[in-house]
Scaffold this motif. Structure first.
Motif, PDB file in Angstrom:
ATOM      1  N   TRP A 131       0.822  -1.208   0.000  1.00  0.00           N
ATOM      2  CA  TRP A 131       0.000   0.000   0.000  1.00  0.00           C
ATOM      3  C   TRP A 131       0.860   1.263   0.000  1.00  0.00           C
ATOM      4  CZ3 TRP A 131       0.710   3.491   3.836  1.00  0.00           C
ATOM      5  CH2 TRP A 131       1.382   3.038   4.983  1.00  0.00           C
ATOM      6  N   SER A 132       2.016   1.202   0.654  1.00  0.00           N
ATOM      7  CA  SER A 132       2.853   2.403   0.784  1.00  0.00           C
ATOM      8  C   SER A 132       3.532   2.792  -0.525  1.00  0.00           C
ATOM      9  CB  SER A 132       3.900   2.209   1.883  1.00  0.00           C
ATOM     10  OG  SER A 132       4.852   1.226   1.500  1.00  0.00           O
ATOM     11  N   TRP A 133       3.582   1.866  -1.487  1.00  0.00           N
ATOM     12  CA  TRP A 133       4.250   2.150  -2.760  1.00  0.00           C
ATOM     13  C   TRP A 133       3.301   2.640  -3.841  1.00  0.00           C
ATOM     14  CZ3 TRP A 133       6.213  -3.323  -1.792  1.00  0.00           C
ATOM     15  CH2 TRP A 133       7.255  -3.306  -0.870  1.00  0.00           C
ATOM     16  N   VAL A 134       1.997   2.586  -3.588  1.00  0.00           N
ATOM     17  CA  VAL A 134       1.021   3.003  -4.603  1.00  0.00           C
ATOM     18  C   VAL A 134       1.232   4.461  -5.013  1.00  0.00           C
ATOM     19  CG1 VAL A 134      -1.436   3.319  -5.103  1.00  0.00           C
ATOM     20  CG2 VAL A 134      -0.651   1.238  -3.948  1.00  0.00           C
ATOM     21  N   PRO A 135       1.370   5.408  -4.084  1.00  0.00           N
ATOM     22  CA  PRO A 135       1.565   6.803  -4.510  1.00  0.00           C
ATOM     23  C   PRO A 135       2.801   7.000  -5.393  1.00  0.00           C
ATOM     24  CG  PRO A 135       1.023   6.732  -2.176  1.00  0.00           C
ATOM     25  CD  PRO A 135       1.262   5.315  -2.615  1.00  0.00           C
ATOM     26  N   GLU A 136       3.896   6.300  -5.064  1.00  0.00           N
ATOM     27  CA  GLU A 136       5.100   6.429  -5.892  1.00  0.00           C
ATOM     28  C   GLU A 136       4.858   5.896  -7.298  1.00  0.00           C
ATOM     29  OE1 GLU A 136       5.319   5.244  -2.743  1.00  0.00           O
ATOM     30  OE2 GLU A 136       6.918   6.336  -1.723  1.00  0.00           O
TER      31      GLU A 136
END
Length: 94
Positions: free
Chosen positions: A37-42
């Protein structure tokens, strides 16, 4: 990062202790899925950058979707591999 170390020191040290096939080792999937989930914005930024450069964003879009599928297991490293894979199968069919 420790003061006085070059910016590449930590990533190189981290890479040296990781196994070379981390994403192909099933036992690591729950850990990867828990943080996905933490890599979705990147990945969404990568999509925008590729579009701006008039390059195909398809792979980055697909990656962002897969990472988002695992959002329901956010920070859950305890999930069995079967459950992590089932999350992808269920989302693909919807």
């Amino acid at each position: 990062m420790k003061p006085g170390l070059p910016p590449t020191a930590f990533p190189l040290a981290e890479a040296e202790i990781m196994i070379s096939a981390i994403l192909s080792a099933p036992e690591y999937l729950p850990s990867v899925a828990a943080r996905a989930w933490s890599w979705v914005p990147e990945m969404e930024e990568v999509v925008d950058t590729l579009r701006t450069a008039d390059l195909p964003p398809d792979m980055a879009e697909a990656t962002a979707r897969v990472l988002a599928f695992w959002g329901q297991g956010r920070d859950r490293c305890d999930l069995p591999v079967e459950h992590v894979l089932a999350q992808l199968r269920l989302r693909r069919s919807t």
